[in-house]
Write a protein that holds these residues in place. Structure first.
Motif, PDB file in Angstrom:
ATOM      1  N   SER A  46     -21.219 -24.293  39.521  1.00 56.70           N
ATOM      2  CA  SER A  46     -20.893 -25.473  38.714  1.00 56.70           C
ATOM      3  C   SER A  46     -20.462 -25.109  37.298  1.00 56.70           C
ATOM      4  O   SER A  46     -20.211 -26.004  36.481  1.00 56.70           O
ATOM      5  CB  SER A  46     -22.096 -26.411  38.656  1.00 56.70           C
ATOM      6  OG  SER A  46     -23.163 -25.810  37.925  1.00 56.70           O
ATOM      7  N   GLU A  49     -22.726 -26.722  34.814  1.00 57.68           N
ATOM      8  CA  GLU A  49     -22.892 -28.176  34.814  1.00 57.68           C
ATOM      9  C   GLU A  49     -24.228 -28.592  35.436  1.00 57.68           C
ATOM     10  O   GLU A  49     -24.751 -29.659  35.137  1.00 57.68           O
ATOM     11  CB  GLU A  49     -21.742 -28.845  35.573  1.00 57.68           C
ATOM     12  CG  GLU A  49     -20.383 -28.702  34.901  1.00 57.68           C
ATOM     13  CD  GLU A  49     -19.296 -29.385  35.698  1.00 57.68           C
ATOM     14  OE1 GLU A  49     -19.540 -30.517  36.166  1.00 57.68           O
ATOM     15  OE2 GLU A  49     -18.216 -28.793  35.870  1.00 57.68           O
ATOM     16  N   PRO A 100     -22.152 -31.946  40.663  1.00 52.28           N
ATOM     17  CA  PRO A 100     -20.705 -32.201  40.645  1.00 52.28           C
ATOM     18  C   PRO A 100     -20.168 -32.483  42.045  1.00 52.28           C
ATOM     19  O   PRO A 100     -20.565 -31.826  43.020  1.00 52.28           O
ATOM     20  CB  PRO A 100     -20.116 -30.902  40.081  1.00 52.28           C
ATOM     21  CG  PRO A 100     -21.249 -30.257  39.346  1.00 52.28           C
ATOM     22  CD  PRO A 100     -22.491 -30.629  40.087  1.00 52.28           C
ATOM     23  N   LEU A 103     -18.890 -29.689  44.427  1.00 55.65           N
ATOM     24  CA  LEU A 103     -19.794 -28.848  45.206  1.00 55.65           C
ATOM     25  C   LEU A 103     -20.241 -29.518  46.501  1.00 55.65           C
ATOM     26  O   LEU A 103     -20.962 -28.904  47.292  1.00 55.65           O
ATOM     27  CB  LEU A 103     -21.026 -28.478  44.371  1.00 55.65           C
ATOM     28  CG  LEU A 103     -20.781 -27.638  43.113  1.00 55.65           C
ATOM     29  CD1 LEU A 103     -22.109 -27.287  42.452  1.00 55.65           C
ATOM     30  CD2 LEU A 103     -19.994 -26.383  43.437  1.00 55.65           C
ATOM     31  N   GLU A 287     -19.518 -36.941  39.576  1.00 52.70           N
ATOM     32  CA  GLU A 287     -20.753 -36.255  39.928  1.00 52.70           C
ATOM     33  C   GLU A 287     -21.678 -37.217  40.658  1.00 52.70           C
ATOM     34  O   GLU A 287     -21.555 -38.444  40.537  1.00 52.70           O
ATOM     35  CB  GLU A 287     -21.447 -35.713  38.678  1.00 52.70           C
ATOM     36  CG  GLU A 287     -21.861 -36.789  37.684  1.00 52.70           C
ATOM     37  CD  GLU A 287     -22.448 -36.232  36.388  1.00 52.70           C
ATOM     38  OE1 GLU A 287     -22.438 -34.998  36.221  1.00 52.70           O
ATOM     39  OE2 GLU A 287     -22.898 -37.043  35.550  1.00 52.70           O
TER      40      GLU A 287
END
Length: 547
Positions: A46, A49, A100, A103, A287
């Motif tokens: 990420s 993130e 996110p 992913l 997200e």
């Protein structure tokens, strides 16, 4: 994760927070290692993130949750697999996690996965109209079996996924285990699911001229087997989340880490999507986010809701059932046969002293049969309908359906059936037949079980013998017992209503052509009899409430 992961045939009392000790031995070490790999991958992939550390970072608070490798249902002492626990006290509406969307595994990621410039003119090998579940199932098989966990980008996520027999949805049960559910509507739903999965596998992958034949390099038969197809759908049904607030509409997604959270029917927390950023500036990326629906104490397990699902749904798709489920229901079949108005009824003759079942057949000609069939067709209804019955209620749609079915010439007096309002009581005699038919339908469902509720209760009470049963068999006994308890409560509630509304008498009134409806005792708080003026306005298409 979302379903039981470790199911020994002889469950032993377990620590509520089993699996948190990093010094524990055996398979727990492998699970702890898999947990650590997942966390590291999420933070790295990420680009920072995702922050899951228990220590503060630059501008980051410690992550409020920790992974437990083995949580336990406190009522049944059955393992419920991995789960997320509160590292510290958590406040209501606190953000628990953000993942996110890039992913997550979605239909779009599946289309991208099977896109190559070398074949199909650079277009996805999967049709863009493919069902979301089937697209993601193909990607799961590709990532886990074709590439393998060491080569796949999603390898650390795949490493925490359970085995099929650790989830155990009923569509993966053996015939012997499924026989323990005889009489339950879950059996028919399970067999239907099994046939559907086989049919869809053949139509998409395994059949002649399908993807395994068309693109053998991308869909190799040795990996795209029916067994792996069942594995993929086991993961999907038990873990996939529908994200409803995406910019481009809703989508099904597998959300790493978030899908470790277990289900509680009392939770009001749901995973959903949002655009990343604050109220002033949005980044344009999306997200998945989860907010706490209540306060949590340190080391308390975090829960979300998978939706208002009955135990039948949970057992079929997730492999577990709940002892206390406010959404539990049992489907009861109501049917009218279209052959010249002939009706065949099977009634349960069960009582506390006998397990016998008698079937009585009565045939008569309903003069309104053809009109009823036409009415149902226009309304888009089938002649056989399954309605859910709950412990404390039954659907009003079932009453409306049966009020139509129980109409007689003495009710209509030449009026068309469409003149009547089936959301209201038509007549005392009609309503008595409606309630009696529901009681008969519920008793018929009870008669289908080969054992009684009392016999099931005795099996559960004998803890020594009960532990000798397999996990599936224990789930089956608990589930069928709970279904019988619910159905018996439904019968008792209906019989009370029959008595309290005066529907157990003889020579009850018919509607005699009146479309105004009647108000029976006990209905006054919720139902108002229609006046002739209101009835005339309704037939003219004018609003009834002139205020």
């Amino acid at each position: 994760p979302l379903t039981p992961e470790s199911q020994s045939s002889s469950p032993k009392p377990k620590s509520k927070m089993a699996g948190l000790n990093p010094n524990s031995k055996s398979s727990t070490n492998a699970k702890l290692s898999a947990n650590a790999n997942l966390i590291s991958w999420l933070e790295t992939a990420s680009n920072g993130e995702v922050y899951l550390s228990d220590a503060s970072g630059w501008g980051e608070a410690p992550h409020p949750m920790a992974i437990s490798t083995d949580t336990v249902d406190e009522l049944t002492n059955e393992s419920s697999g991995r789960g997320l626990l509160a590292r510290r006290s958590i406040n209501m509406e606190e953000v628990l996690l953000t993942i996110p969307l890039k992913l997550c595994i979605t239909k779009q990621s599946a289309l991208d996965c099977f896109t190559s410039q070398a074949v199909n003119n650079g277009l996805p090998l999967l049709d863009s109209t493919i069902n979301e579940y089937m697209a993601i199932a193909c990607q799961l098989i590709h990532e886990n079996f074709v590439l393998g966990q060491k080569e796949s980008f999603y390898g650390p996520y795949l490493g925490v996924l359970p085995l099929v027999d650790e989830v155990n949805p009923t569509f993966t049960w053996s015939d012997e285990d499924l026989a323990a559910l005889d009489g339950s509507p879950v059996v028919a739903a399970t067999k239907s699911m099994q046939m559907k999965l086989q049919r869809e596998y053949d139509d998409l992958l395994g059949g002649k001229g399908k993807l395994c034949d068309l693109y053998p390099d991308y869909f190799p038969r040795e990996h795209f087997t029916y067994k792996n197809w069942v594995w993929a759908f086991t993961m999907l049904f038990s873990r996939a989340i529908r994200l409803r607030n995406l910019k481009n509409g809703e989508a099904l997604a597998l959300v790493p880490y978030a899908d470790l959270i277990n289900h509680s029917p009392y939770s009001q927390a749901y995973l959903d999507a949002r655009e990343k950023g604050d109220w002033l500036f949005k980044t344009g990326t999306e997200e998945v986010v989860l907010y706490a629906d209540r306060s949590y104490r340190k080391m308390e397990q975090i829960y979300i809701s998978y939706g208002p699902k009955s135990n039948a749904d949970l057992l079929l798709l997730y492999g577990f059932a709940l002892e206390r489920n406010p959404f539990n229901s049992v489907d009861v079949t109501v049917s009218i046969k279209s052959l010249l108005g002939s009706v065949t009824q099977s009634e349960n003759a069960n009582n506390d002293d006998s397990d016998s079942t008698s079937t009585s057949t009565s045939t008569f000609t309903d003069p309104l049969a053809e009109e009823k069939m036409n009415f149902l067709r226009r309304a888009g209804r089938d002649t056989t309908v399954d309605f859910p019955c709950y412990a404390d209620r039954y659907p009003t749609e079932m009453l409306e359906y049966l009020r139509l079915m129980m109409m007689t010439p003495e009710d209509t007096r030449g009026r068309p059936l469409s003149d009547f309002d089936y959301t209201r009581t038509i007549s005392a005699a009609n309503e008595a037949q409606v309630f009696s038919s529901v009681v008969a339908a519920v008793k018929k469902q009870l008669s289908l079980y080969p054992t009684t509720e009392e016999q099931d209760a005795a099996i559960i009470k004998d803890r020594g013998m009960f532990r000798l049963l397999s996990y599936n068999q224990r789930m089956a006994v608990r589930h069928r017992r709970n279904e019988k308890r619910l159905l018996k409560r439904t019968v008792a509630a209906l019989e009370r209503q029959i008595r309290s509304r005066g529907l157990d008498g003889e020579n009850l009134d018919r509607a005699e052509g009146s479309t105004l409806g009647v108000v029976l005792p006990g209905e006054k708080d919720t139902v108002k009899q229609r006046t002739p003026l209101e009835d005339r306005f309704d037939r003219m298409g004018l609003p009834i409430d002139l205020r």
